[in-house]
Write a protein that holds these residues in place. Structure first.
Motif, PDB file in Angstrom:
ATOM      1  N   UNK A 476       0.863  -1.183   0.000  1.00 26.39           N
ATOM      2  CA  UNK A 476       0.000   0.000   0.000  1.00 26.39           C
ATOM      3  C   UNK A 476       0.899   1.232   0.000  1.00 26.39           C
ATOM      4  N   UNK A 477       1.278   1.657  -1.187  1.00 31.09           N
ATOM      5  CA  UNK A 477       2.264   2.727  -1.314  1.00 31.09           C
ATOM      6  C   UNK A 477       1.743   4.066  -0.804  1.00 31.09           C
ATOM      7  N   UNK A 478       0.427   4.215  -0.699  1.00 27.62           N
ATOM      8  CA  UNK A 478      -0.146   5.485  -0.260  1.00 27.62           C
ATOM      9  C   UNK A 478      -0.401   5.535   1.244  1.00 27.62           C
ATOM     10  N   UNK A 519      11.322 -12.712  12.634  1.00 24.89           N
ATOM     11  CA  UNK A 519      11.057 -11.274  12.512  1.00 24.89           C
ATOM     12  C   UNK A 519      10.685 -10.900  11.076  1.00 24.89           C
ATOM     13  N   UNK A 520      11.315 -11.567  10.104  1.00 28.14           N
ATOM     14  CA  UNK A 520      10.937 -11.349   8.704  1.00 28.14           C
ATOM     15  C   UNK A 520       9.467 -11.711   8.492  1.00 28.14           C
ATOM     16  N   UNK A 521       9.060 -12.830   9.105  1.00 27.89           N
ATOM     17  CA  UNK A 521       7.680 -13.267   8.935  1.00 27.89           C
ATOM     18  C   UNK A 521       6.708 -12.264   9.541  1.00 27.89           C
ATOM     19  N   UNK A 522       7.071 -11.703  10.691  1.00 29.70           N
ATOM     20  CA  UNK A 522       6.234 -10.704  11.324  1.00 29.70           C
ATOM     21  C   UNK A 522       6.067  -9.476  10.430  1.00 29.70           C
ATOM     22  N   UNK A 523       7.141  -9.091   9.766  1.00 33.72           N
ATOM     23  CA  UNK A 523       7.075  -7.934   8.869  1.00 33.72           C
ATOM     24  C   UNK A 523       6.154  -8.202   7.680  1.00 33.72           C
ATOM     25  N   UNK A 524       6.216  -9.419   7.137  1.00 36.61           N
ATOM     26  CA  UNK A 524       5.343  -9.739   5.994  1.00 36.61           C
ATOM     27  C   UNK A 524       3.874  -9.774   6.422  1.00 36.61           C
ATOM     28  N   UNK A 525       3.621 -10.189   7.657  1.00 36.06           N
ATOM     29  CA  UNK A 525       2.250 -10.189   8.155  1.00 36.06           C
ATOM     30  C   UNK A 525       1.758  -8.752   8.337  1.00 36.06           C
ATOM     31  N   UNK A 526       2.615  -7.893   8.861  1.00 28.40           N
ATOM     32  CA  UNK A 526       2.253  -6.479   9.013  1.00 28.40           C
ATOM     33  C   UNK A 526       1.983  -5.853   7.648  1.00 28.40           C
ATOM     34  N   UNK A 527       2.755  -6.238   6.662  1.00 32.54           N
ATOM     35  CA  UNK A 527       2.559  -5.723   5.301  1.00 32.54           C
ATOM     36  C   UNK A 527       1.190  -6.145   4.765  1.00 32.54           C
ATOM     37  N   UNK A 528       0.800  -7.385   5.042  1.00 33.38           N
ATOM     38  CA  UNK A 528      -0.513  -7.865   4.581  1.00 33.38           C
ATOM     39  C   UNK A 528      -1.642  -7.128   5.298  1.00 33.38           C
ATOM     40  N   UNK A 529      -1.448  -6.833   6.584  1.00 33.13           N
ATOM     41  CA  UNK A 529      -2.463  -6.086   7.329  1.00 33.13           C
ATOM     42  C   UNK A 529      -2.635  -4.696   6.717  1.00 33.13           C
ATOM     43  N   UNK A 530      -1.514  -4.056   6.378  1.00 27.63           N
ATOM     44  CA  UNK A 530      -1.556  -2.709   5.809  1.00 27.63           C
ATOM     45  C   UNK A 530      -2.213  -2.700   4.426  1.00 27.63           C
TER      46      UNK A 530
END
Length: 622
Positions: A476-478, A519-530
């Motif tokens: 979500x670039x915006x 920690x990488x996995x947590x970041x990818x999950x946060x990215x999906x939430x966003x």
């Protein structure tokens, strides 16, 4: 295109050890040399005018360079005649005339150099524009390629089309066209200038041409196979080194250093022998040409001496003729090198054109469905699919999913779980049946519109080199900073990020090795939430985190999945007990479906799998 941080598939390495070829080192031959050359000429057709200028400038530069020895011969003749007059006492050396001649020759060479520089600049520009266009077309092509192309080839093999093959093509094209033009003009020009001096001496000198060509052909014939073996084993060794370094911990863990070294030594021996033979044989070319050239000098000196004694030609003409003999052998050797370059260029171009000609996915459809944000209703209706027509792995798959439901797909390895979500994403198309979203067949959507409604978190993390903030915003670039922080908090990764040097602005390195796998996995999950997509696919999304973190992530996932249609692929059945529907798959079929409690009551496939996991857990903790 962002850099992808995943473990690379084995084989097909193209690193420093698998680099470009030497000037005289041919690679594998093109299967269709003429056809490939015709396609390449069509690319060059856009630069007809520039190529015409290159030919004209190369011709002028070559003509001026060839004219030089003829001008110099006049100065030498004037010097020789002056010395004779001085010796006889009838005059002296006319240094003014000699100086004028030498200055004229210097100007001639300067003009030739200027034309040569401009010609080289134009040709380099043409080749770089062609390689730029090819890289652009390849990159655009990648976005239109079907998933099965990439799953049936190594990453290195695909990347080599953009890197090694295009680089080889560009370098070979630049050198071969320039050398071909200059060598051809040089040979013709030199022969013409030699004929203006003496037809008989030219006949003597021309005898070295077939001798040179025969000797060069002989050397190339025997060296070529060794060059091909050399390039082959460079790639093999590079691939092995890449695998060994990438799996260094595994090699050490299994004490396999000795076997790895033995395997490397065997392949390195083959490389050494082929490289030695190829370099030695190709190294013979220059001494052979020198020997043939020296024979030509001797013949010209003897015949020229006789003609000069008889007064047929001047001493300066002999000097010029000897220079022309040397200038004749050099372009002949260059033409031999050009033939190798053309083979290398054609082989590289053929691989590029093969890639560009591969079948593509249909990115758009006629009268596409436009639904904006999907509600999330999904139907699988009599879905049949196989990666190959003779091996169907999904058989008559049927299931209805209401908007907002969480569907867990479980089953043994190879049951077809991941295949089903690939079909939903249209990474592949079903052989028969239909998959529908909000009542519309997924085939009726433009692929980009379809995928705008689907988010995904995979077991294999996907992060690129850049800041943590940039990685989270990828979906979500915006998104504002506050939205990024909120997504990170929902994924229970905000506190961890703030403890890092630089926080959200910390730069992840090339392989993201400065943070842990969990920690990488947590970041990818946060990215999906966003990203906030109405349909979610979670493929073993919590497999890389510890038990405590898994509980936190599971809680965050439950919040994330609320109000969204979610497909969860899981092997740890404890994570999907609260799913609205569980599909147990085996051999491409749905063997059972229902809630966790309903399936346990049945005592069937799911119950056995669930109980076996807890039995294994009890045994492990006993």
């Amino acid at each position: 295109m962002p850099e992808k941080n995943q473990s690379r598939p084995q084989g097909g390495g193209h690193g420093p050890m698998g680099g470009g070829r030497g000037l005289g080192a041919p690679g594998a031959k093109a299967k269709d040399f003429k056809g490939t050359l015709k396609k390449l000429l069509s690319y060059m057709g856009a630069y007809k005018f520039a190529l015409g200028v290159v030919i004209v400038f190369a011709a002028i530069s070559t003509i001026f360079n060839i004219w030089g020895p003829k001008i110099l011969s006049k100065a030498i003749t004037e010097l020789f005649n002056g010395l004779i007059k001085k010796y006889q006492g009838t005059g002296g050396i006319n240094f003014d005339k000699i100086g004028e001649t030498l200055l004229f020759m210097l100007g001639l060479y300067l003009v030739a150099s200027l034309f040569g520089i401009v010609q080289g600049w134009i040709m380099s520009t043409i080749t770089q524009k062609i390689t730029y266009r090819m890289r652009k077309e390849i990159t655009e092509k990648i976005n239109r390629m079907p998933m099965n192309y990439f799953e049936s080839r190594t990453t290195g093999e695909v990347l080599s089309r953009i890197t090694n093959d295009v680089d080889t093509l560009g370098q070979s094209l630049n050198q071969s066209v320039t050398q071909l033009i200059t060598s051809a003009f040089t040979i013709v020009g030199v022969i013409v200038m030699m004929l203006t001096i003496s037809v008989k001496m030219t006949g003597v000198a021309i005898l070295i041409v077939p001798i040179s060509m025969l000797l060069i052909a002989f050397v190339v014939k025997f060296s070529q196979k060794h060059f091909i073996t050399q390039q082959k084993y460079l790639g093999i060794i590079n691939g092995q080194v890449e695998e060994t370094v990438g799996g260094y911990n595994i090699v050490r863990l299994f004490n396999d250093e000795e076997n790895s070294l033995k395997e490397f030594s065997e392949k390195n021996d083959v490389l050494f022998k082929s490289a030695w033979k190829s370099q030695f044989l190709s190294g013979l070319m220059q001494p052979i040409m020198n020997f043939v050239g020296n024979l030509g000098y001797v013949a010209v000196a003897i015949v020229g001496g006789i003609f000069a004694y008889n007064g047929t030609i001047t001493v300066g003409d002999i000097q010029a003729f000897i220079q022309y003999v040397r200038n004749l052998t050099q372009p002949i050797a260059q033409l031999a090198q050009v033939s190798n370059l053309l083979q290398s260029m054609a082989a590289a171009a053929e691989r590029v054109f093969e890639f560009l000609a591969e079948d593509e996915e249909d990115q758009t459809v006629e009268n596409p469905v436009k639904i904006g944000r999907a509600k999330g209703e999904v139907d699988f209706e009599h879905v049949h699919f196989g990666y190959t027509p003779d091996k169907i792995i999904i058989n008559d798959f049927n299931s209805h999913v209401d908007p907002g439901q969480t569907v867990a797909i479980v089953g043994p390895t190879g049951a077809g779980k991941t295949t089903m979500v690939k079909l939903l994403m249209r990474f592949y198309d079903v052989n028969s049946g239909a998959i529908k979203i909000d009542g519309h067949n997924v085939k009726d959507f433009n692929r980009a519109d379809l995928r705008k409604n689907i988010g995904m978190v995979l077991q294999d993390t996907w992060l690129f080199k850049g800041t943590i903030m940039d990685n989270l915003r990828y979906g979500n670039l915006e998104a504002t900073d506050e939205e990024v922080y909120a997504a990170a908090k929902a994924a229970h990764v905000h506190h961890f990020i703030e403890t890092l040097p630089g926080g959200y602005q910390m730069e992840l390195n090339e392989d993201s090795s400065n943070i842990s796998q969990g920690q990488k996995q947590l970041l990818t999950i946060a990215r999906a939430i966003l990203a906030d997509k109405p349909i979610l696919i979670l493929d073993e999304a919590t497999s890389s985190v510890d038990t405590r973190t898994e509980a936190l992530i599971q809680h965050a996932m439950n919040n994330l999945m609320a109000g969204r249609t979610s497909f969860v692929i899981a092997h740890r059945l404890s994570t999907i007990k609260d799913a609205d529907k569980i599909l147990y798959m085996q051999d491409g079929d749905i063997k059972e479906q229902g809630t966790h409690e309903e399936l346990l009551e049945k005592g069937g496939y799911y119950a056995k799998l669930y109980n076996s996991q807890f039995e294994d857990l009890d045994e492990a903790t006993a």
